[in-house]
Design a protein around this motif. Sequence first.
Motif, short mmCIF file in Angstrom:
data_model
loop_
_atom_site.label_atom_id
_atom_site.label_comp_id
_atom_site.label_asym_id
_atom_site.label_seq_id
_atom_site.Cartn_x
_atom_site.Cartn_y
_atom_site.Cartn_z
N GLU A 53 -3.74 -8.26 -1.65
CA GLU A 53 -5.11 -7.81 -1.34
C GLU A 53 -5.08 -6.54 -0.50
O GLU A 53 -5.84 -5.60 -0.76
N GLN A 54 -4.21 -6.51 0.49
CA GLN A 54 -4.09 -5.33 1.36
C GLN A 54 -3.70 -4.09 0.56
O GLN A 54 -4.17 -2.99 0.82
N LEU A 55 -2.85 -4.26 -0.45
CA LEU A 55 -2.40 -3.15 -1.28
C LEU A 55 -3.44 -2.76 -2.35
O LEU A 55 -3.38 -1.66 -2.89
N GLY A 56 -4.35 -3.66 -2.66
CA GLY A 56 -5.35 -3.39 -3.69
C GLY A 56 -4.75 -3.30 -5.08
O GLY A 56 -5.22 -2.52 -5.92
N LEU A 57 -3.72 -4.12 -5.35
CA LEU A 57 -3.08 -4.09 -6.67
C LEU A 57 -4.01 -4.68 -7.74
O LEU A 57 -4.83 -5.55 -7.45
#
Length: 161
Positions: A53-57
């Motif tokens: 989620e933090q990376l927005g993959l």
Amino acid sequence: MGRTIEKVKIQNYTDIVDAKKGLIAESEIRTVEVEGIADTGATYLCLPPSVIEQLGLLYSHSRRVKTVDGIVERRFFGGADITIQGRNEQMSVMENDYQTPALIGFLVWTTLDFVVDAVSQTLMPNPEHDGKWMADCLSPFTEVAMDSILEPKTLTNERRF
């Protein structure tokens, strides 16, 4: 036997491309560094949902996966740029559960041409390649298939390459 722990830098590859195009600043590239376990039983880079989620993959697909807890459904995400010891590659990652730490699977460390040294508990450059990053394109199975194509049975077994 202990665990082989390695630092992994993961970036959102779409952000990298956008930064190269001048659409976002390099400082806006979503980046996470984690310590992962080089797991000879895992296949992919497996990350907790919070890291993904933090990376927005981008979600790609789901697949049945065999784990120590049995067969479960796991989600896969594309667009990850993975760096270990200065070597990087873009590949999909698998979402793990919330309790399992990051796992560095076989596809990751072999693609980056590392081997797991269980004695020193390190991920090290493949000694067969003198520490230089090299891709293997021929497996022993490919070599056998090539031999049957390139060497007719009436010829000797000398290599014809």
